[in-house]
Design a protein around this motif. Sequence first.
Motif, PDB file in Angstrom:
ATOM      1  N   VAL A 233      51.852 -52.717 124.666  1.00 21.90           N
ATOM      2  CA  VAL A 233      52.429 -51.955 125.775  1.00 21.90           C
ATOM      3  C   VAL A 233      51.369 -51.655 127.020  1.00 21.90           C
ATOM      4  CG1 VAL A 233      53.575 -49.768 126.197  1.00 21.90           C
ATOM      5  CG2 VAL A 233      54.140 -50.920 124.143  1.00 21.90           C
ATOM      6  N   THR A 234      50.254 -51.209 126.640  1.00 21.34           N
ATOM      7  CA  THR A 234      49.211 -50.851 127.438  1.00 21.34           C
ATOM      8  C   THR A 234      48.894 -52.286 128.350  1.00 21.34           C
ATOM      9  OG1 THR A 234      48.402 -48.983 126.273  1.00 21.34           O
ATOM     10  CG2 THR A 234      46.890 -49.945 127.761  1.00 21.34           C
ATOM     11  N   VAL A 235      48.538 -53.291 127.802  1.00 20.37           N
ATOM     12  CA  VAL A 235      48.120 -54.589 128.453  1.00 20.37           C
ATOM     13  C   VAL A 235      49.335 -54.919 129.379  1.00 20.37           C
ATOM     14  CG1 VAL A 235      47.598 -56.954 128.072  1.00 20.37           C
ATOM     15  CG2 VAL A 235      46.575 -55.336 126.936  1.00 20.37           C
ATOM     16  N   ILE A 236      50.569 -55.058 128.877  1.00 14.27           N
ATOM     17  CA  ILE A 236      52.060 -55.395 129.729  1.00 14.27           C
ATOM     18  C   ILE A 236      52.099 -54.622 130.801  1.00 14.27           C
ATOM     19  CG2 ILE A 236      54.353 -55.673 129.642  1.00 14.27           C
ATOM     20  CD1 ILE A 236      53.974 -56.681 126.848  1.00 14.27           C
ATOM     21  N   SER A 237      51.909 -53.204 130.656  1.00 12.95           N
ATOM     22  CA  SER A 237      51.807 -52.165 131.713  1.00 12.95           C
ATOM     23  C   SER A 237      50.875 -52.582 132.769  1.00 12.95           C
ATOM     24  CB  SER A 237      51.822 -50.776 130.967  1.00 12.95           C
ATOM     25  OG  SER A 237      52.861 -50.557 130.206  1.00 12.95           O
ATOM     26  N   TYR A 238      49.518 -52.619 132.359  1.00  8.78           N
ATOM     27  CA  TYR A 238      48.662 -52.809 133.365  1.00  8.78           C
ATOM     28  C   TYR A 238      48.481 -54.062 134.042  1.00  8.78           C
ATOM     29  CZ  TYR A 238      46.214 -48.244 133.081  1.00  8.78           C
ATOM     30  OH  TYR A 238      46.065 -46.873 133.375  1.00  8.78           O
ATOM     31  N   PHE A 239      49.110 -55.109 133.210  1.00  4.77           N
ATOM     32  CA  PHE A 239      49.344 -56.218 134.039  1.00  4.77           C
ATOM     33  C   PHE A 239      50.214 -56.440 135.121  1.00  4.77           C
ATOM     34  CE2 PHE A 239      51.735 -60.482 134.615  1.00  4.77           C
ATOM     35  CZ  PHE A 239      50.605 -61.259 134.722  1.00  4.77           C
ATOM     36  N   ASN A 240      51.379 -55.603 134.932  1.00  5.24           N
ATOM     37  CA  ASN A 240      52.327 -55.311 135.994  1.00  5.24           C
ATOM     38  C   ASN A 240      51.666 -54.541 137.234  1.00  5.24           C
ATOM     39  OD1 ASN A 240      55.214 -56.760 135.233  1.00  5.24           O
ATOM     40  ND2 ASN A 240      54.407 -55.615 133.467  1.00  5.24           N
ATOM     41  N   ILE A 241      50.917 -53.358 136.751  1.00  6.16           N
ATOM     42  CA  ILE A 241      50.488 -52.621 137.797  1.00  6.16           C
ATOM     43  C   ILE A 241      49.301 -53.190 138.520  1.00  6.16           C
ATOM     44  CG2 ILE A 241      48.479 -50.828 137.761  1.00  6.16           C
ATOM     45  CD1 ILE A 241      50.087 -49.359 135.310  1.00  6.16           C
ATOM     46  N   ILE A 242      48.537 -54.180 137.884  1.00  5.17           N
ATOM     47  CA  ILE A 242      47.577 -54.938 138.609  1.00  5.17           C
ATOM     48  C   ILE A 242      48.309 -55.957 139.713  1.00  5.17           C
ATOM     49  CG2 ILE A 242      45.631 -56.497 138.459  1.00  5.17           C
ATOM     50  CD1 ILE A 242      44.807 -55.183 135.967  1.00  5.17           C
ATOM     51  N   PHE A 269      39.291 -48.745 127.226  1.00  5.69           N
ATOM     52  CA  PHE A 269      38.244 -49.470 126.716  1.00  5.69           C
ATOM     53  C   PHE A 269      37.472 -48.869 125.549  1.00  5.69           C
ATOM     54  CE2 PHE A 269      34.049 -51.114 127.190  1.00  5.69           C
ATOM     55  CZ  PHE A 269      34.150 -52.560 126.806  1.00  5.69           C
ATOM     56  N   LEU A 270      37.100 -47.876 125.736  1.00  3.52           N
ATOM     57  CA  LEU A 270      36.366 -47.044 124.754  1.00  3.52           C
ATOM     58  C   LEU A 270      37.074 -46.916 123.400  1.00  3.52           C
ATOM     59  CD1 LEU A 270      34.378 -44.190 127.169  1.00  3.52           C
ATOM     60  CD2 LEU A 270      33.434 -46.206 125.947  1.00  3.52           C
ATOM     61  N   THR A 271      38.299 -46.199 123.599  1.00  2.00           N
ATOM     62  CA  THR A 271      39.070 -45.944 122.411  1.00  2.00           C
ATOM     63  C   THR A 271      39.241 -47.277 121.553  1.00  2.00           C
ATOM     64  OG1 THR A 271      39.928 -44.102 123.600  1.00  2.00           O
ATOM     65  CG2 THR A 271      41.082 -44.748 121.784  1.00  2.00           C
ATOM     66  N   TYR A 272      39.963 -48.167 121.977  1.00  2.00           N
ATOM     67  CA  TYR A 272      40.507 -49.357 121.374  1.00  2.00           C
ATOM     68  C   TYR A 272      39.131 -50.099 120.901  1.00  2.00           C
ATOM     69  CZ  TYR A 272      45.537 -49.012 122.506  1.00  2.00           C
ATOM     70  OH  TYR A 272      46.616 -48.438 122.693  1.00  2.00           O
ATOM     71  N   GLY A 273      38.162 -50.192 121.510  1.00  2.00           N
ATOM     72  CA  GLY A 273      36.993 -51.077 121.126  1.00  2.00           C
ATOM     73  C   GLY A 273      36.559 -50.849 119.764  1.00  2.00           C
ATOM     74  N   SER A 274      36.121 -49.291 119.427  1.00  2.28           N
ATOM     75  CA  SER A 274      35.662 -49.120 117.958  1.00  2.28           C
ATOM     76  C   SER A 274      36.871 -49.012 116.993  1.00  2.28           C
ATOM     77  CB  SER A 274      35.013 -47.830 117.754  1.00  2.28           C
ATOM     78  OG  SER A 274      35.836 -46.809 118.374  1.00  2.28           O
ATOM     79  N   VAL A 275      38.207 -48.666 117.340  1.00  2.00           N
ATOM     80  CA  VAL A 275      39.250 -48.604 116.300  1.00  2.00           C
ATOM     81  C   VAL A 275      39.795 -49.851 115.885  1.00  2.00           C
ATOM     82  CG1 VAL A 275      41.547 -47.701 116.098  1.00  2.00           C
ATOM     83  CG2 VAL A 275      39.745 -45.964 117.228  1.00  2.00           C
ATOM     84  N   VAL A 276      39.885 -50.889 116.652  1.00  9.18           N
ATOM     85  CA  VAL A 276      40.218 -52.060 116.295  1.00  9.18           C
ATOM     86  C   VAL A 276      39.075 -52.800 115.456  1.00  9.18           C
ATOM     87  CG1 VAL A 276      40.819 -54.361 116.992  1.00  9.18           C
ATOM     88  CG2 VAL A 276      41.682 -52.515 118.393  1.00  9.18           C
TER      89      VAL A 276
END
Length: 338
Positions: A233-242, A269-276
């Motif tokens: 959801v975040t990637v799709i949102s920011y793809f459209n934002i950019i 970036f900080l949050t998803y990096g370690s959790v994934v």
Amino acid sequence: QNLYSSMVIFCLIIGPVEQMLTIDNLTTVQEFILEGFPAVQHLGKPLFMVHLLLYLVSITGSIVIVTITWTDHCLQTPMYFFLSNYSFLESCFITTVIPKLLAIFLSGRQTISFAACLTQTFFFLFLGSTCFFLLAVMSLDRYVAICNPLHYHSIMNIKICFFLVLSCYVLGFMLIISLVLMVSQLSFCGFNVINHFFCDLGPLVHLSCSDTSSVESLSFLLSIVIILSSLIVTVISYFNIINTIVNLPLAKERWRAFSTCSSHLIVLFLTYGSVVFIYVKPKQTDRVDVNKEAALVNTVITPLLNPFIYTLRNKQVKKALRDTLYRMRYMKSSWNFR
């Protein structure tokens, strides 16, 4: 004679079974030992002071963000409403872990009861999951604000904002409670040392002496649903934002639009990096040793940085903070004058 023979056979069978049950009851784990960081355990008091300072700074930063967003009229918008809720969630999230870590460093008390361990696991996963859903909601908020600005206030009204935040909590609770209930049904006998500094899911399941395949399958499925779905959801949102920002005619407009998203992007970036790295894997027992260092980043470093990222990179928040400090000094000087 047949009756006597039957009684002898019955005693021969029931005797070992009764002995096994007695041994099982004696070896059932009533409490766990959190291993923490054995290599630096001799530095307990210095590490206690460092982590206490980091914890207090992180909590203070979150409290400041929540306070100024609820007291400053300029910040009473959907974006800062979500930000204040995220800061509150994050402060609760680290509180499930850091106080016990501080106790380990200070007093060396590494034991935790079975009930307390399950409780810590539940709140850690529940609050963490809710944070991820809220990050996805914040991405959608930025998408509507930048890609559909004329209808932003009608779409993101106060009722919708409350509904979205409440949905994050409810969804996080419903998904995690089933997993923790399954973990509570596992058998834990014999070895009770958790190779971690808190009761995380992987190290806890690793100690079970029963079949954990169903728990690990559900855990992997929930990791996909919670982490990767919110990431998508975040990637799709920011793809459209950019895409929208790139097509803006003026450079000043492009910079203004990007500046409203930059803080959120850094936090993502900080949050998803370690959790994934920690949770998105089929077997929760894999890479337990490596997960400790990644979890330390996720529970100490990232929550410490987030308040600074949101305040130092946001002009409105910095202005509101300066205004709040000015009002506090003015009230103090007025009181001293009286």
